[in-house]
Every structure is written in C-alpha cells, then in structure tokens.
Design an enzyme around this catalytic site. Structure first.
Site, PDB file in Angstrom:
ATOM      1  N   ASP A  72       0.470  -1.169  -0.137  1.00  0.00           N
ATOM      2  CA  ASP A  72      -0.339   0.233  -0.445  1.00  0.00           C
ATOM      3  C   ASP A  72       0.883   0.860   0.095  1.00  0.00           C
ATOM      4  OD1 ASP A  72      -2.599   1.940   0.415  1.00  0.00           O
ATOM      5  OD2 ASP A  72      -1.660   1.776   2.082  1.00  0.00           O
ATOM      6  N   ASP A 130       1.585   4.102  -3.454  1.00  0.00           N
ATOM      7  CA  ASP A 130       1.701   5.196  -3.404  1.00  0.00           C
ATOM      8  C   ASP A 130       3.215   5.940  -3.972  1.00  0.00           C
ATOM      9  OD1 ASP A 130      -1.006   4.776  -2.724  1.00  0.00           O
ATOM     10  OD2 ASP A 130      -0.702   6.618  -1.526  1.00  0.00           O
TER      11      ASP A 130
HETATM   12  C1  IPM Z   1      -5.613   1.710  -1.650  1.00  0.00           C
HETATM   13  C2  IPM Z   1      -6.259   2.113  -0.829  1.00  0.00           C
HETATM   14  C3  IPM Z   1      -6.329   1.775  -0.044  1.00  0.00           C
HETATM   15  C4  IPM Z   1      -6.019  -0.011   0.527  1.00  0.00           C
HETATM   16  C5  IPM Z   1      -8.030   2.330   0.878  1.00  0.00           C
HETATM   17  C6  IPM Z   1      -9.331   3.243   0.530  1.00  0.00           C
HETATM   18  C7  IPM Z   1      -8.506   0.611   1.653  1.00  0.00           C
HETATM   19  O1  IPM Z   1      -5.568   2.935   0.257  1.00  0.00           O
HETATM   20  O2  IPM Z   1      -5.982   1.316  -2.819  1.00  0.00           O
HETATM   21  O3  IPM Z   1      -4.313   1.481  -1.924  1.00  0.00           O
HETATM   22  O4  IPM Z   1      -5.268   0.874   1.576  1.00  0.00           O
HETATM   23  O5  IPM Z   1      -5.370  -1.152   0.650  1.00  0.00           O
HETATM   24 MG    MG Z   2      -3.333   2.798  -0.402  1.00  0.00          MG
END
Ligand code: IPM
Ligand code: MG
Length: 359
Positions: free
Chosen positions: A248, A252
């Site tokens: 996660d 990002d």
């Molecule tokens: C992602 C988002 C989700 C996650 C959230 C919105 C639950 O951040 O798809 O990366 O943490 O998986």
């Molecule tokens: Mg995420």
C-alpha cells in the site's frame, strides 16, 4: 459469433463515475475497431451505496461482479462518509470486495512517460527509464487480521494482528515471479525480516520457490531500504513483490515517481482470469463534478483488463499507443499540465484518446 464479455461497472464516488464514463467510451471504440463485444452492468458501490442501500457493498453489486468476466471500478470515498463507523465506510466496501472476489494480487505499474518527466518532483536523470510494477498481496496481513480494543494497564489499548500463512505467500510470490519472467526478469521481494515473524516466513517461502525460476534475478530488500532506493535508483527495479501494507505504502511512493497519480492503472487478480481494474488514484472529492479530472489512469486500466483478463493484446496496445500519442501531441489535463490555462477537461481528453485509437 463474437464472444460477449460481461463487465461489471462500479463508478463509485467523486470523480469515479466521470473517469469510468470515458473508459467505457474507449471500450466502445475498441469494439468497433477490433470486433470485440462487451455487455455492461452497473452497480452501486462505496459512499453512494451507503446513501442508497445502507451498505458500501450491497449484495446485488457483489452478484453483478460475480457474474461478470471483469470489474471496472472508479473510486470510492469522500468527506461525507469519513466519520462513519467502520461498517458504513466506503473503504470497508473496497476491502470487502477484494476479499469476497478472492483478489489476492494487486498489480500496480509505475511507468514514467518521457513526455511527462517534468511533472515529477524528482530529477529527470534519476527517473530515466523507470518502468516498474508493484505486486501487492491484497487479502491478508494486518488489513485482515484480528482487530480489537481492550483495557490495558495504562488504559485502552488497540490491537491489529498481522497474519500470513505459507499458501498465501506462495501464490502471490509465484505470480510475481511469473510476471518478472515476462519482463526484465528482476524481482525484488520486500519485507521486514530483521524484525517481523511474518516477514521471516515470507522470505523463507521466497527462497524456497526461487530455484523454480532460475532465469529471474532475485533480491531481498528491507522495506525501509526499499522506500529509500525507490527515490535513489527507481529505474533499477523491475517487479517488486510485497505484503499488503508495505505494498500500500510503496505503491503510493512509486506512483509519485511518475509525476501524477492520475496516470496510474491497477489490476487486482485472483486464481483465474477474472480481475478488477481501477485507477490507483482516489475519488478526489475536491474536484468532483467539475469535469476536470484525468481519465487516463482508468483508460489505462482498461488496457490492463484487455491484456490480463481477456488476452486482447492488440487492443491493449492500441489503447496504450493512443494515450501516448495524445500526450506526445501535448494534450494535458490540469493535474499534468505545466500551463494550466490550456488544460483539457475529462471529456475532451477522453475524446482525444478515442479519436487517436487505431488498429
Ligand atoms: C489502496 C487504498 C486502500 C488500501 C484504502 C482506501 C482502503 O489506499 O487501494 O491503496 O489501503 O488498500
Ligand atoms: Mg493505498
């Protein structure tokens, strides 16, 4: 007769429906060009489903997904639902749909488009040639482990447990090795094996499986070091495989290498060819309804769907080429434009991509 593929469409919240709308236009154009045939079935999901049905993932929506060959998802969430209890949060729907559809593998490519290099906060010489994929485990780990509150010696305590079993690690790691085999044959397995027991198990499994893929060069990278190396030497990565929460965070970070999260597509896969496809970006409530969002991530998610679920490689490449040619011609939505006054809106960008599609 043309093989009709069923697509479950979940527009969701914020800019979700508008970017999905443009992606569908692209799909329709590829039907004409490549003789494909799709049947679209729309379902409520996320905040809008909370408002209309009292739950972020109504059973009807799950049924639509279960009878589909693939799911096209926009985005969920918004300030309106941020203070809701856990069951009434859009994010709970997202975690629920991943689990219910058995989508244990989340594939997030981060490719730097040469013509957008100046949109990134990093120097071009660092970014040059960056083309990596984060393969994130999606249905295990701390996201799905037992969670509770209790009274401790110093007042209330909160507990989140991180659990992985061997088969959960095996299936995602195998998939990552297979993806690496089809690319530059380099795999970085990311863990925190110097501290976490789940990571030690993860590493054991990776090392046991690695000899089955002798052509793939494997490195183990600790997650903190990986976060650093992604900024220092992003182009040296090819495929990164990691557990749910590390994935996660790192996906990002990897997204920002490309300059705009508005460009990044993703696929969530299970055992078979079924998949859920969505942009990496969120619902962007601040710009929702203004018609200025960037539909490219969702359009590129369709290319991933064609490639990974349907094996429509030619049409997948046609979409990617159309996006590239529109960008090369200098067209930009606001998020990636240097001169914001010349930025295109969502529909105008979608139309340009449709017009650029060719066989
Ligand atoms: C992602 C988002 C989700 C996650 C959230 C919105 C639950 O951040 O798809 O990366 O943490 O998986
Ligand atoms: Mg995420």
């Amino acid at each position: 007769m043309t093989d009709v593929k069923k697509i479950a469409v979940l527009g969701g919240d914020g800019i979700g429906p508008e970017v999905v709308g443009e992606a569908i236009k692209v799909m329709k154009k590829t039907e004409e060009l490549f003789g494909l045939k799709f049947e679209f079935e729309h379902g409520l999901f996320g905040g809008i489903a909370i408002d209309e049905k009292g739950t972020p993932l109504p059973q009807e929506t799950l049924d639509i997904c279960q009878r589909a060959d693939a799911v096209l998802l926009g985005a969920v969430g918004g300030p309106k639902w941020d203070n809701n209890s856990k069951e009434l949060r859009p994010e709970t729907g997202l975690l629920g749909i991943r689990k219910a559809l058995g989508l244990f593998s989340n594939i997030r490519p981060a490719t730097v488009f040469d013509c957008l290099m100046d949109a990134s906060t990093l120097k071009p010489e660092v970014l040059e040639g960056t083309d990596l994929i984060v393969v994130r485990e999606l249905t295990g780990g701390i996201y799905f482990g037992e969670k509770f509150r209790r009274d401790g010696e110093h007042g209330q305590e909160a507990v989140d447990t991180c659990v992985y079993n061997v088969s959960e690690v095996e299936r995602i790691v195998r998939q990552a090795f297979e993806i690496a085999q089809k690319r530059s044959k380099r795999l970085a397995s990311v863990d925190k094996a110097n501290v976490l027991e789940t990571s030690r198990l993860w590493r054991e499994v990776v090392n046991r499986i690695a000899p089955e893929y002798p052509d793939v060069e494997l490195e183990h990278v600790l997650v903190d070091n990986c976060a650093m190396q992604l900024l220092r030497r992003p182009s040296s990565f090819d495929v990164i495989v990691t557990e749910n929460m590390f994935g996660d965070i790192l996906s990002d970070e990897a997204a920002m290498l490309t300059g705009s999260i508005g460009m990044l597509s993703s696929a969530s896969l299970g055992e078979g060819s079924f998949g859920l496809y969505e942009p990496v970006h969120g619902s962007a409530p601040d710009i929702a309804g203004q018609g200025i969002s960037n539909p490219i991530a969702t359009i590129l998610s369709v290319a991933l769907m064609y490639r990974l679920t349907f094996g429509y490689e030619e049409a997948a490449q046609a979409i990617e080429n159309a996006v590239k040619s529109v960008l090369d011609a200098g067209h930009r939505t606001g998020d990636i434009a240097v001169d914001k006054s010349k930025a295109l809106g969502t529909e105008a960008m979608g139309e340009r991509i449709v017009a650029a599609l060719s066989k």
